[in-house]
Design a protein around this motif. Structure first.
Motif, PDB file in Angstrom:
ATOM      1  N   ARG A  76      37.113  33.101  45.969  1.00 28.19           N
ATOM      2  CA  ARG A  76      37.143  32.714  45.169  1.00 28.19           C
ATOM      3  C   ARG A  76      35.727  34.053  43.465  1.00 28.19           C
ATOM      4  O   ARG A  76      35.934  34.221  42.726  1.00 28.19           O
ATOM      5  CB  ARG A  76      35.797  31.420  44.575  1.00 28.19           C
ATOM      6  N   ALA A  77      34.675  34.454  44.358  1.00 29.78           N
ATOM      7  CA  ALA A  77      34.199  35.888  43.514  1.00 29.78           C
ATOM      8  C   ALA A  77      35.260  36.796  43.742  1.00 29.78           C
ATOM      9  O   ALA A  77      34.958  37.333  42.074  1.00 29.78           O
ATOM     10  CB  ALA A  77      32.951  35.910  44.650  1.00 29.78           C
ATOM     11  N   ALA A  78      36.016  36.816  44.584  1.00 33.75           N
ATOM     12  CA  ALA A  78      36.710  37.974  43.862  1.00 33.75           C
ATOM     13  C   ALA A  78      37.753  37.725  42.854  1.00 33.75           C
ATOM     14  O   ALA A  78      37.832  38.550  41.928  1.00 33.75           O
ATOM     15  CB  ALA A  78      38.071  38.615  44.734  1.00 33.75           C
ATOM     16  N   VAL A  79      38.504  36.295  42.769  1.00 36.20           N
ATOM     17  CA  VAL A  79      39.225  36.042  41.406  1.00 36.20           C
ATOM     18  C   VAL A  79      38.459  35.924  40.576  1.00 36.20           C
ATOM     19  O   VAL A  79      39.430  36.269  39.614  1.00 36.20           O
ATOM     20  CB  VAL A  79      39.931  34.470  42.459  1.00 36.20           C
ATOM     21  N   ARG A  80      37.277  35.320  40.615  1.00 39.90           N
ATOM     22  CA  ARG A  80      36.572  35.327  39.161  1.00 39.90           C
ATOM     23  C   ARG A  80      36.310  36.792  38.574  1.00 39.90           C
ATOM     24  O   ARG A  80      36.332  36.917  38.068  1.00 39.90           O
ATOM     25  CB  ARG A  80      35.101  34.818  39.474  1.00 39.90           C
ATOM     26  N   LEU A 107      43.178  29.486  43.212  1.00 43.56           N
ATOM     27  CA  LEU A 107      44.062  29.870  41.883  1.00 43.56           C
ATOM     28  C   LEU A 107      43.747  29.424  41.175  1.00 43.56           C
ATOM     29  O   LEU A 107      43.004  29.688  39.470  1.00 43.56           O
ATOM     30  CB  LEU A 107      45.143  30.889  42.162  1.00 43.56           C
ATOM     31  N   ARG A 108      44.279  27.434  41.091  1.00 40.50           N
ATOM     32  CA  ARG A 108      44.527  27.617  39.784  1.00 40.50           C
ATOM     33  C   ARG A 108      42.910  26.444  39.080  1.00 40.50           C
ATOM     34  O   ARG A 108      42.890  26.279  37.776  1.00 40.50           O
ATOM     35  CB  ARG A 108      45.492  26.067  40.173  1.00 40.50           C
ATOM     36  N   GLU A 109      42.384  26.710  40.445  1.00 42.80           N
ATOM     37  CA  GLU A 109      41.115  25.983  39.627  1.00 42.80           C
ATOM     38  C   GLU A 109      40.105  27.212  38.710  1.00 42.80           C
ATOM     39  O   GLU A 109      39.695  26.687  38.218  1.00 42.80           O
ATOM     40  CB  GLU A 109      39.676  25.705  41.344  1.00 42.80           C
ATOM     41  N   GLU A 110      40.211  28.550  39.605  1.00 44.38           N
ATOM     42  CA  GLU A 110      39.771  29.395  38.969  1.00 44.38           C
ATOM     43  C   GLU A 110      40.019  29.442  38.094  1.00 44.38           C
ATOM     44  O   GLU A 110      39.761  29.990  36.459  1.00 44.38           O
ATOM     45  CB  GLU A 110      39.115  31.018  39.726  1.00 44.38           C
ATOM     46  N   GLY A 111      41.808  29.941  37.815  1.00 40.19           N
ATOM     47  CA  GLY A 111      42.785  30.053  37.089  1.00 40.19           C
ATOM     48  C   GLY A 111      41.749  29.181  35.590  1.00 40.19           C
ATOM     49  O   GLY A 111      42.161  29.082  34.311  1.00 40.19           O
ATOM     50  N   ASN A 112      41.735  27.828  35.772  1.00 42.45           N
ATOM     51  CA  ASN A 112      42.220  26.540  34.379  1.00 42.45           C
ATOM     52  C   ASN A 112      40.382  27.177  34.678  1.00 42.45           C
ATOM     53  O   ASN A 112      40.636  27.026  32.473  1.00 42.45           O
ATOM     54  CB  ASN A 112      41.443  25.727  35.460  1.00 42.45           C
ATOM     55  N   ALA A 113      38.875  27.498  35.026  1.00 37.05           N
ATOM     56  CA  ALA A 113      37.736  27.716  34.477  1.00 37.05           C
ATOM     57  C   ALA A 113      37.899  28.299  33.723  1.00 37.05           C
ATOM     58  O   ALA A 113      37.495  28.525  32.800  1.00 37.05           O
ATOM     59  CB  ALA A 113      36.995  27.470  35.569  1.00 37.05           C
ATOM     60  N   ALA A 114      38.445  29.668  34.230  1.00 47.12           N
ATOM     61  CA  ALA A 114      38.526  31.393  32.988  1.00 47.12           C
ATOM     62  C   ALA A 114      40.124  31.086  31.677  1.00 47.12           C
ATOM     63  O   ALA A 114      39.459  32.079  31.385  1.00 47.12           O
ATOM     64  CB  ALA A 114      38.511  32.566  34.452  1.00 47.12           C
TER      65      ALA A 114
END
Lengths: 276, 206
Positions: A76-80, A107-114
């Motif tokens: 998650r940290a890397a994706v963020r 990816l979907r959760e972090e993608g949606n958040a960003a």
């Protein structure tokens, strides 16, 4: 009963109880400590920061579900970090037993958040059998291995993949791993195809990875929960790894206390056993 | 197939892949890519073979009411549901397959793995003894690294994290490098034995 005997015959359920409490208590009473950043974490962070905004990076999820508490916060940290720098992510997994599903969820959760869009800002290619063939084959052509993504969508119809067909089109590989496939990312993808690699791994894997860092085959490393916590600190986004360090600190202290107690019992019983 | 044909196929395929590693010619690269695709396809079938094998074994266990056969029923039902879900609906988020994976399989695997913490603590208490000089050195190193990897270690002694990192980066790296080089040489030797037909256990014989 003497102290030595008591220590020697301690019911292991007491040990289990204390370990359980050490994990559970910090969940209700969060304990956070200042983290000192290691050079390996700093190097990985600096590499990500040095990439131009909008770069395409690869984030392989080489993880089994069993290590998720350690590896997911790192992922998650890397994706963020990547999304914050407007990077595009190409993800895949050589772990058939869950890697692609984990990648999809994170990816979907972090993608949606960003506010990122699948196919434009990130893709999940999923799993193909035989990691040696997959890693070697993608050096020539990603399409020769992945004609479709994880959902079965043709790769050619994904805007992000239009200009990506081999490691040459990827600025950096930030692997998340809990198994030996990472060795092949280093030896095949890094050495043969010249890709730049960094990784976030479980704590038990980290000692081996130091050899790759020292040889310049990996640019940086996040080792276990501590590595994740350090990265979160650098990002200024304390999250799961930072919270987990409370439990990890207590567990480490407890195990050290057990080792000391065990040895006290051992030496006392050895002294008692000596003939007078 | 136990005649010379499999040996010839292994030799030619092995030699071609070795040559292709050093050749940048497009035709060689294309053929090498095709070979790797075939490997991936064959590996896919081997996974299928494994699934069929585990299903057959467990089905037989249930039929014969062998010891712990109810576990075999659980396995077969889980296999059938995941397979049906994956084939009929796909594996995307929101599907039955994904729901079962995220909410059943992943937590179960995590739980199993987390049991290690309990057993490591118990083993550390019972087995980690300073019986010899080597064991004492190992014990001292372990304590330094464990303390250095947590923020409390820094509170105890400011230099502890750096000392732990030095242990990981220098003595540990030296040992790991030896292991990696040894394993790589062993792997290369085994691969060469297969290519040259000296190692034939993959054909079902020594």
């Amino acid at each position: 009963m003497s102290l030595a005997k008591r220590l020697e015959s301690l019911d292991r359920r007491w040990i289990f109880l204390l370990i359980g409490l050490s994990v559970v208590l910090p969940m209700f009473l969060p304990i956070t400590f200042p983290e000192r950043i290691t050079s390996q974490t700093q190097a990985l962070y600096d590499t990500m920061e040095s990439l131009p905004e909008g770069s395409v990076i690869m984030v392989p999820f080489e993880v089994w579900p069993s290590t998720l508490p350690e590896t997911e916060p790192i992922a998650r940290a890397a994706v963020r970090h990547a999304f914050r720098r407007q990077m595009k992510i190409v993800s895949l997994s050589n772990v058939g037993g869950g890697g692609p599903s984990i990648a999809d969820r994170v990816l979907r959760e972090e993608g949606n958040a960003a506010g990122k869009v699948y196919g434009i800002d990130y893709v999940n290619l999923g799993y193909r059998a035989n990691y040696l063939a997959v890693l070697s084959g993608m050096g020539t052509s990603i399409r020769s291995i992945y004609q479709t993504d994880y959902s079965g969508t043709p790769v050619d119809s994904l805007p992000l993949m239009r200009n990506v067909d081999s490691y040459k089109d990827v600025a950096f590989i930030f692997a998340i791993a809990d198994n030996a496939t990472l060795d092949y990312w280093v030896s095949i993808v890094g050495e043969r195809f010249g890709a730049k690699i960094g990784a976030g791994v479980t704590a038990v894997m980290a000692p081996k990875m130091f050899a790759y860092i020292d040889a310049g085959q990996m640019v940086g490393l996040l080792g276990g929960m501590k590595g994740g916590a350090e990265y979160e600190k650098l990002l200024g986004l304390p999250d799961q790894s930072t919270r987990g360090m409370g439990a990890q600190s207590l567990i480490h202290l407890l195990i050290i206390a057990f080792i000391v107690l065990g040895n006290v019992g051992f030496f006392l019983s050895r002294r008692n056993a000596r003939p007078a | 197939m136990r005649g010379p044909l499999p040996l010839a196929v292994a030799f030619l395929a092995g030699m071609f892949m070795i040559v292709s590693f050093f050749s940048p010619h497009p035709a060689v690269e294309k053929a090498s890519g095709d070979f790797l695709n075939w490997v991936s396809i064959v590996s896919g079938f081997s996974i299928l073979l494994g699934v069929v094998s585990i299903a057959q074994n467990n089905l037989a266990k249930v039929k014969r009411r062998q010891k712990e056969w109810p576990y075999a029923v659980v396995l077969l039902v889980a296999l059938a549901v995941m397979l049906a879900g994956g084939v009929l609906e796909g594996t995307d988020s929101g599907t039955v397959y994904d729901a079962l994976f995220q909410n059943v399989q992943a937590p179960m695997m995590t739980t199993m793995f987390s049991m290690l913490a309990f057993f490591i603590a118990s083993a550390a208490y019972r087995a980690f003894r300073a019986r010899t000089l080597q064991a004492t050195l190992l014990l001292g190193t372990a304590v330094i690294v464990m303390l250095g990897r947590i923020p409390v270690g820094q509170a105890i002694y400011d230099g502890l994290p750096d000392l732990a990192n030095w242990i990981m980066a220098v003595p540990n790296t030296a040992v790991q490098r030896g292991i990696i080089i040894g394993a790589a040489l062993g792997g290369a030797a085994t691969a060469l034995r297969i290519v040259l037909g000296l190692e034939r256990t993959y054909m079902g014989r020594g």
